[in-house]
Design an enzyme around this catalytic site. Structure first.
Site, PDB file in Angstrom:
ATOM      1  CG  ASP A   1       3.600  22.565   3.235  1.00 51.93           C
ATOM      2  OD1 ASP A   1       2.895  23.105   4.247  1.00 51.93           O
ATOM      3  OD2 ASP A   1       3.725  21.374   3.043  1.00 51.93           O
TER       4      ASP A   1
ATOM      5  CG  ASP B   1      -0.335  17.365   6.738  1.00 48.32           C
ATOM      6  OD1 ASP B   1      -0.950  17.724   5.498  1.00 48.32           O
ATOM      7  OD2 ASP B   1       0.433  17.536   7.151  1.00 48.32           O
TER       8      ASP B   1
HETATM    9  C1  DGJ Z   1       3.072  18.908   4.863  1.00 48.28           C
HETATM   10  C2  DGJ Z   1       1.619  19.165   3.943  1.00 48.28           C
HETATM   11  O1  DGJ Z   1       0.684  19.511   4.738  1.00 48.28           O
HETATM   12  C3  DGJ Z   1       1.365  17.770   3.117  1.00 48.28           C
HETATM   13  O2  DGJ Z   1       0.359  17.981   2.488  1.00 48.28           O
HETATM   14  C4  DGJ Z   1       2.522  17.617   2.209  1.00 48.28           C
HETATM   15  O3  DGJ Z   1       2.598  18.682   1.059  1.00 48.28           O
HETATM   16  C5  DGJ Z   1       4.087  17.769   2.916  1.00 48.28           C
HETATM   17  N1  DGJ Z   1       4.069  18.775   3.921  1.00 48.28           N
HETATM   18  C6  DGJ Z   1       5.080  17.543   2.086  1.00 48.28           C
HETATM   19  O4  DGJ Z   1       6.179  17.805   3.044  1.00 48.28           O
END
Ligand code: DGJ
Length: 729
Positions: free
Chosen positions: A479, A547
């Protein structure tokens, strides 16, 4: 032969299965672009009539009869300083601080195979691809500057790649102020530019604009390719549709800041360019040093946007993605993020794994919150040691417990970031990018580590190895949740280099992880889909798309993503309702159909809270996904509707040989009692017959493609359909 050089005419012709790209060295030594289009033969120089001096445009000093101007000539690599006042690909400053260069042809070379780029991802060729590389070097002797233009021809993929290497071969310092990787000058036509714009949790919505006089550009100054604009664009005829009209595309194989430009000039010619963001970039080159402009994948279609997508899907899936996961079915995941956020223990995860096993799921991904003091998103980043109290042991211990349930284990990491409240930051505050004397801008309460520094990367690599070396982790979600604002590295010789060197550092770290753990499946992620680009796909064959897991919005997001990226790369999960982001409730069936359009399918909800009916449905979805997965991963993808415009959103996968197809649809809008909707598949074998699920009546492919396949008579909102068509005989 994909590459030919006509020496007397100084003409380069690059050929793919159905396209031709041609350029020539003109009488002044300038490299002019002649043609990129449907496969054609002969010298296409007749197309270029705009070389003659027009208006008050400048001409080369030696051109006393005023019959030539770079200001109007179509070029391969326009530079500032030759009289072309349009947007340049190269802007370079000499040792004396002045702008202005004059690049002329110096030499060229044809090499078998496809070039690679030092430190940067690029498409590759395999034996049998018949790929070739053309290198054309342009030089400015006065400046001591050479630019090597690289062209990779992947004939069977109908793709031509471009990159450039800028070299200081002189005695003084040069500074590159702008560097585009590829330029496409089209001498005629009236075009639209399609870019893929959005924001966090609503990425890559197609935005189609007429290219009128002046410049149209999108890009990212965020240090990453970004949720807001994607480093991919299509230039097309104004009336181009999915299946008709000319279209050219450029995809940047790079994950940092970029600039995508389209410009219509005074003579109604159009210039499209893609390359590095020039806003926070000023790259000095000392004598002997060089700088690589990352790769751009280019493809052309005379049959609309669909063909552009098919070409890109194929080349990205087969010649950008790499490693054992490239052609393999991906594990069906359950991810802990929307299931429990930071609120989990090892026991709770094992419980989740147990339920997931009952449903046929392959892997549990432990998302954010398993390490250091990471009890919320204000602390802990940078300390990649497991919180053994929370997990009830190490990550390897947890992996053993999850494996006993019959699942693999994956973990989340965000190696590029550090929290101020972390041991790493307390020990090395200078490892975070920050401008001396200025409070750094926080993003999600975190700072960005200086990946341009080898010592920082070594530390991160060591920390990751300490976890991964223990074994048990089969997947990593990588990430990256904020943009870079404070561009200052303590060790950089020049701050104008930092953002580019950061990206090279990221690739170095990813490359080291991949070489040490070749079987590890990496999923890219950046605040959802903020780094969904062809550069990341060279390291991570799948990327968390957004997300936003709301099925209605995902129809739009996945539709936009499909223009430039293969479904095999699309991470798509079924989440709980009402949806966390939009508050919308969509039936589980439809959520499943939408998520199954991704080649990296999974769940993102607390399975232990589901009733029996939902569990049965999920079991059925997982089983159905296994059946359709090869088609989703490798089939040709067809967009059958426009999600924001049509009442039924439909899409289709067709096996390359036409033997089977999967037609999917979700009703998004209903008026009154509704009318029967028909979905018109494409790409079936003309003249053949198909059966739905191998039974029932034989349906004519031509009738299906002409009049469509009726969905049930009166549909309700979010009713969903999946029809598997099998060719008869
Ligand atoms: C952003 C990601 O897109 C989410 O899926 C998740 O992993 C969060 N970060 C975790 O902090």
């Amino acid at each position: 032969m994909p590459l030919s050089f006509d020496a007397p005419a100084r003409l380069f012709t690059l050929s793919t299965a159905s396209t031709t790209y041609q350029m020539k060295v003109d009488r002044h030594g300038y490299l002019l672009h002649l043609y990129y289009g449907t496969r054609a033969s002969g010298d296409l120089g007749y197309l270029v009539t705009h070389c003659a001096l027009s208006g008050m445009s400048g001409q080369p000093h030696e051109d006393a009869d005023r019959t030539f101007s770079l200001d109007v000539a179509p070029q391969e690599f326009p530079f500032q300083g030759g009289g072309d006042m349009r947007s340049p690909a190269l802007l370079v400053r000499g040792a004396d601080g002045t702008f202005g260069c004059d690049l002329r042809y110096a030499r060229h070379e044809v090499r078998p195979g496809k070039y690679s780029l030092p430190g940067l991802p690029a498409a590759y060729a395999e034996a049998g691809d018949g790929a070739e590389t053309l290198s054309v070097t342009l030089a400015d002797e006065r400046l001591g500057l050479e630019v090597e233009l690289l062209y990779g021809v992947l004939p069977a993929f109908d793709v031509i790649t471009r990159a450039a290497v800028v070299r200081n071969v002189g005695a003084g310092r040069l500074t590159v102020e702008k560097l585009q990787s590829a330029c496409l000058d089209l001498v005629s036509g009236n075009f639209d530019l399609i870019t893929f714009d959005g924001r966090h949790a609503m990425e890559r919505r197609p935005s189609r604009r007429h290219v009128e006089n002046g410049a149209l550009s999108v890009g990212s100054r965020r240090g990453m390719s970004s949720n807001q604009y994607n480093p991919f664009m299509i230039l097309c005829d104004r009336d181009a549709t999915e299946t008709a009209g000319r279209a050219w595309s450029m995809s940047f194989v790079y994950s940092g800041g970029f600039l995508a430009e389209a410009e219509r000039d005074q003579f109604e010619q159009t210039r499209a360019q893609m390359g590095l963001d020039d806003g926070l970039f000023s790259y000095p080159l000392e004598p002997g040093e060089s700088l690589v402009a990352p790769e751009v994948l280019m493809t052309y279609s005379s049959a609309g946007l669909e063909k552009i997508s098919h070409n890109l899907h194929r080349v990205i899936r087969r010649r950008v993605c790499r490693g054992p996961w490239r052609d393999a079915p991906r594990p069906v995941l359950v991810n802990s993020w929307e299931a429990c956020y930071f609120d989990f223990t090892g026991d709770r995860l094992v419980e989740l794994a147990r339920r997931a096993a009952d449903l046929g799921i392959d892997m549990l991904v432990m998302d954010d919150g398993w390490f250091g003091s990471r009890s919320d998103d204000r602390r802990g980043l940078g300390d990649w040691r497991p919180n053994v109290e929370k997990l009830g042991g190490t990550v390897a211990d947890l992996a053993r417990r999850v494996n006993e349930c019959g699942l693999g284990l994956g973990i989340w990491v965000e190696p590029e970031m550090v929290s101020e409240d972390s041991d790493l930051f307390r020990a090395h505050p200078d490892w975070a990018l920050s401008v001396p004397g200025k409070d750094p801008v926080l993003g999600r309460d975190q700072l960005v580590l200086d990946l341009s520094r080898a010592d920082v990367r070594d530390n991160l690599f060591g920390q990751l190895c300490a976890v991964l070396d223990q074994g048990g982790v089969e997947y990593v979600k990588w990430d990256c949740n904020r943009s870079i604002v404070d561009v200052h590295s303590r060790l950089a010789s020049d701050q104008g280099k930092v953002l580019y060197d950061y990206v090279l550092g990221l690739y170095d770290l990813l490359g080291r992880v991949r070489s040490r753990y070749p079987d590890l499946l990496i999923e890219g992620c950046s605040a959802g889909g903020g780094r969904f680009d062809a550069g990341m796909l060279a390291y991570a064959p799948q990327i968390w798309t957004s997300d936003n897991t709301d099925a209605r919005n995902r129809l739009t997001i996945q539709y936009g993503t499909s223009f430039g990226y293969p479904c095999s790369a699309v991470g798509a999960h079924v989440s709980a309702c009402p949806n966390e982001t939009t508050g919308r409730t969509v039936p589980l069936d439809a959520r499943g159909v939408v998520a199954m359009a991704g080649g990296a399918f999974g769940y993102e909800l607390d399975l232990t809270k589901l009733g029996d009916r939902d569990c049965e449905l999920i079991k059925g979805q997982v089983a159905a996904y296994r059946q359709i997965e090869p088609l989703v991963r490798e089939g040709l993808y067809y967009r059958l509707s426009v999600p924001e415009e049509d009442d039924v959103c439909a899409w289709e996968f067709v096996a390359e040989d036409g033997s089977e197809a999967l037609v999917c649809a979700v009703v998004t809008h209903v008026d009154g009692y509704g009318v029967t909707s028909y979905v018109r598949p494409r790409g079936l074998t003309p003249g053949a017959a198909y059966r739905v699920e191998g039974s029932g009546p034989e349906l004519s492919a031509d009738a299906l493609m002409d009049m469509g396949l009726p969905l049930s008579a009166s549909c309700s909102p979010y009713e969903s359909f999946m029809y598997r068509l099998e060719r008869v005989g």
